[in-house]
Design a protein around this motif. Structure first.
Motif, PDB file in Angstrom:
ATOM      1  N   LEU A  39      31.945 -28.923 -11.973  1.00  0.00           N
ATOM      2  CA  LEU A  39      32.409 -29.202 -13.318  1.00  0.00           C
ATOM      3  C   LEU A  39      30.314 -30.425 -13.902  1.00  0.00           C
ATOM      4  N   ALA A  40      30.009 -30.879 -13.263  1.00  0.00           N
ATOM      5  CA  ALA A  40      29.142 -31.239 -13.308  1.00  0.00           C
ATOM      6  C   ALA A  40      27.935 -30.531 -14.141  1.00  0.00           C
ATOM      7  N   LEU A  41      27.437 -29.388 -12.744  1.00  0.00           N
ATOM      8  CA  LEU A  41      26.932 -28.319 -12.941  1.00  0.00           C
ATOM      9  C   LEU A  41      26.175 -27.052 -14.144  1.00  0.00           C
ATOM     10  N   ARG A  42      27.990 -27.375 -14.582  1.00  0.00           N
ATOM     11  CA  ARG A  42      28.574 -26.442 -15.079  1.00  0.00           C
ATOM     12  C   ARG A  42      27.215 -25.718 -16.327  1.00  0.00           C
ATOM     13  N   PRO A  43      27.004 -25.792 -17.234  1.00  0.00           N
ATOM     14  CA  PRO A  43      25.522 -25.508 -17.964  1.00  0.00           C
ATOM     15  C   PRO A  43      24.189 -25.142 -17.468  1.00  0.00           C
ATOM     16  N   GLN A  44      24.344 -25.419 -15.996  1.00  0.00           N
ATOM     17  CA  GLN A  44      22.860 -24.722 -14.664  1.00  0.00           C
ATOM     18  C   GLN A  44      23.822 -23.519 -14.176  1.00  0.00           C
ATOM     19  N   LEU A  45      25.438 -23.085 -14.107  1.00  0.00           N
ATOM     20  CA  LEU A  45      25.355 -22.288 -13.342  1.00  0.00           C
ATOM     21  C   LEU A  45      24.794 -20.678 -13.115  1.00  0.00           C
ATOM     22  N   SER A  46      23.851 -20.463 -14.440  1.00  0.00           N
ATOM     23  CA  SER A  46      23.980 -19.215 -14.863  1.00  0.00           C
ATOM     24  C   SER A  46      22.557 -19.290 -14.970  1.00  0.00           C
ATOM     25  N   GLY A  47      21.874 -20.126 -14.978  1.00  0.00           N
ATOM     26  CA  GLY A  47      20.399 -20.468 -14.814  1.00  0.00           C
ATOM     27  C   GLY A  47      19.332 -20.645 -13.964  1.00  0.00           C
ATOM     28  N   ASN A  48      20.358 -21.541 -13.275  1.00  0.00           N
ATOM     29  CA  ASN A  48      19.436 -22.010 -11.316  1.00  0.00           C
ATOM     30  C   ASN A  48      19.778 -21.353 -10.886  1.00  0.00           C
ATOM     31  N   ALA A  49      18.952 -20.502  -9.699  1.00  0.00           N
ATOM     32  CA  ALA A  49      19.500 -19.383  -8.680  1.00  0.00           C
ATOM     33  C   ALA A  49      19.526 -19.999  -7.364  1.00  0.00           C
ATOM     34  N   VAL A  50      18.994 -21.261  -6.914  1.00  0.00           N
ATOM     35  CA  VAL A  50      20.049 -22.247  -6.005  1.00  0.00           C
ATOM     36  C   VAL A  50      21.580 -22.909  -6.787  1.00  0.00           C
ATOM     37  N   VAL A  51      21.443 -23.182  -7.393  1.00  0.00           N
ATOM     38  CA  VAL A  51      22.367 -23.315  -7.879  1.00  0.00           C
ATOM     39  C   VAL A  51      23.413 -22.024  -7.613  1.00  0.00           C
ATOM     40  N   ARG A  52      23.365 -21.469  -8.798  1.00  0.00           N
ATOM     41  CA  ARG A  52      23.837 -20.395  -8.117  1.00  0.00           C
ATOM     42  C   ARG A  52      24.234 -20.214  -7.003  1.00  0.00           C
ATOM     43  N   THR A  53      23.466 -19.654  -6.882  1.00  0.00           N
ATOM     44  CA  THR A  53      23.803 -18.940  -4.734  1.00  0.00           C
ATOM     45  C   THR A  53      24.902 -20.041  -3.696  1.00  0.00           C
ATOM     46  N   LEU A  54      24.693 -22.211  -4.400  1.00  0.00           N
ATOM     47  CA  LEU A  54      25.770 -22.543  -3.636  1.00  0.00           C
ATOM     48  C   LEU A  54      26.936 -23.029  -4.327  1.00  0.00           C
ATOM     49  N   TYR A  55      26.940 -22.248  -5.763  1.00  0.00           N
ATOM     50  CA  TYR A  55      27.950 -21.619  -6.419  1.00  0.00           C
ATOM     51  C   TYR A  55      29.096 -20.535  -5.580  1.00  0.00           C
ATOM     52  N   THR A  56      28.085 -19.185  -5.832  1.00  0.00           N
ATOM     53  CA  THR A  56      29.160 -18.634  -4.931  1.00  0.00           C
ATOM     54  C   THR A  56      29.839 -18.047  -3.904  1.00  0.00           C
ATOM     55  N   TRP A  57      28.970 -19.574  -2.796  1.00  0.00           N
ATOM     56  CA  TRP A  57      28.989 -19.392  -1.392  1.00  0.00           C
ATOM     57  C   TRP A  57      29.772 -20.825  -1.142  1.00  0.00           C
ATOM     58  N   ARG A  58      29.891 -21.124  -2.039  1.00  0.00           N
ATOM     59  CA  ARG A  58      30.605 -22.572  -2.146  1.00  0.00           C
ATOM     60  C   ARG A  58      32.364 -23.125  -1.117  1.00  0.00           C
ATOM     61  N   TRP A  59      33.300 -22.451  -1.435  1.00  0.00           N
ATOM     62  CA  TRP A  59      33.842 -22.134  -0.020  1.00  0.00           C
ATOM     63  C   TRP A  59      33.819 -21.564   1.099  1.00  0.00           C
ATOM     64  N   SER A  60      33.302 -20.508   0.862  1.00  0.00           N
ATOM     65  CA  SER A  60      32.466 -20.394   2.249  1.00  0.00           C
ATOM     66  C   SER A  60      31.880 -21.301   2.986  1.00  0.00           C
ATOM     67  N   LEU A  61      31.245 -21.964   2.245  1.00  0.00           N
ATOM     68  CA  LEU A  61      30.771 -23.262   3.064  1.00  0.00           C
ATOM     69  C   LEU A  61      31.782 -24.452   3.360  1.00  0.00           C
ATOM     70  N   VAL A  62      32.425 -24.463   2.491  1.00  0.00           N
ATOM     71  CA  VAL A  62      34.115 -25.755   2.989  1.00  0.00           C
ATOM     72  C   VAL A  62      34.530 -25.168   4.431  1.00  0.00           C
ATOM     73  N   VAL A  63      34.421 -23.792   3.999  1.00  0.00           N
ATOM     74  CA  VAL A  63      35.619 -23.609   5.369  1.00  0.00           C
ATOM     75  C   VAL A  63      34.597 -23.569   6.510  1.00  0.00           C
ATOM     76  N   LEU A  64      33.474 -23.837   6.575  1.00  0.00           N
ATOM     77  CA  LEU A  64      32.645 -24.108   7.475  1.00  0.00           C
ATOM     78  C   LEU A  64      32.080 -24.856   7.761  1.00  0.00           C
ATOM     79  N   TRP A  65      32.419 -26.177   7.124  1.00  0.00           N
ATOM     80  CA  TRP A  65      32.748 -27.592   7.037  1.00  0.00           C
ATOM     81  C   TRP A  65      34.130 -27.653   8.192  1.00  0.00           C
TER      82      TRP A  65
END
Length: 211
Positions: A165-191
């Motif tokens: 929610l805090a980084l929404r404006p950057q989700l479509s512009g920053n490649a690193v942020v976009r990648t983390l966003y795409t895999w966010r729930w997979s990372l949570v499951v891994l945790w």
């Protein structure tokens, strides 16, 4: 309002054309509320148990189930009062803020993006503290507090939601942020998987006796 602001769900200030508030999806608002309620309930329960233990040193907390799942063993350690008072009081205050935020978001109130940024930073600090407590519980205290584990379970998903929610404006512009966003729930499951495996490995000598 610019197209970028529309895509990210943020309203804009006509003078500066900058985002001043964020429209929160209902699913995210609901999760913030659920996480807040669960964390607050666990913190309140742990606070009550601590008070009972202070009144009667022989009191056996309801969350002391066996030699491993024993919050009584955890509550009497220095790690349970890092700042000179029970850690659960931090949880009571923090999760009250989360509950109020969840209620406001679910009601459709658009909170400023800086507010979500502040909540994300606070959640990040809480997540760091939780990981320190996880290490202490596993490798120093040698016992697990069930109520504390409820907080463990909600803090990381809450961090993901508030950060998005805090980084929404950057989700479509920053490649690193976009990648983390795409895999966010997979990372949570891994945790979750990693923490579960650590618990199984650390206390396997006890778990094996139950098989």
């Amino acid at each position: 309002m610019t197209a970028a602001a529309t895509d990210t769900g943020a309203s804009t200030d006509p003078a500066t054309d900058g985002p001043i508030s964020v429209a929160v999806p209902r699913s995210s608002a609901l999760w913030v509320l659920i996480a807040g309620i669960a964390g607050l309930a666990a913190a309140l329960a742990l606070t009550v148990e601590k008070i009972e233990l202070l009144i009667d040193p022989n009191y056996i907390p309801t969350c002391s189930i066996n030699p491993v799942l024993s919050c009584g063993s955890v509550m009497v350690t220095p790690q349970a009062s890092v700042f000179g008072f029970p850690n659960s009081l931090i949880g009571v205050i923090s999760f009250t803020v989360v509950v109020v935020t969840g209620v406001l978001a679910l009601a459709g109130v658009r909170l400023p993006r800086w507010y979500w940024g502040g909540l994300a930073v606070g959640t990040l600090l809480g997540t760091a503290f939780v990981h320190w407590l996880i290490f202490q519980s596993l490798y120093r205290i040698g016992a697990l507090c069930p109520y504390c584990m409820v907080v463990w379970a909600v803090i990381v998903p809450l961090l993901v939601v508030t950060t998005v929610l805090a980084l929404r404006p950057q989700l479509s512009g920053n490649a690193v942020v976009r990648t983390l966003y795409t895999w966010r729930w997979s990372l949570v499951v891994l945790w979750f998987t990693a923490v579960l495996l650590l618990i199984l490995e650390r206390f396997w000598s006890y778990w094996s006796t139950l098989i």
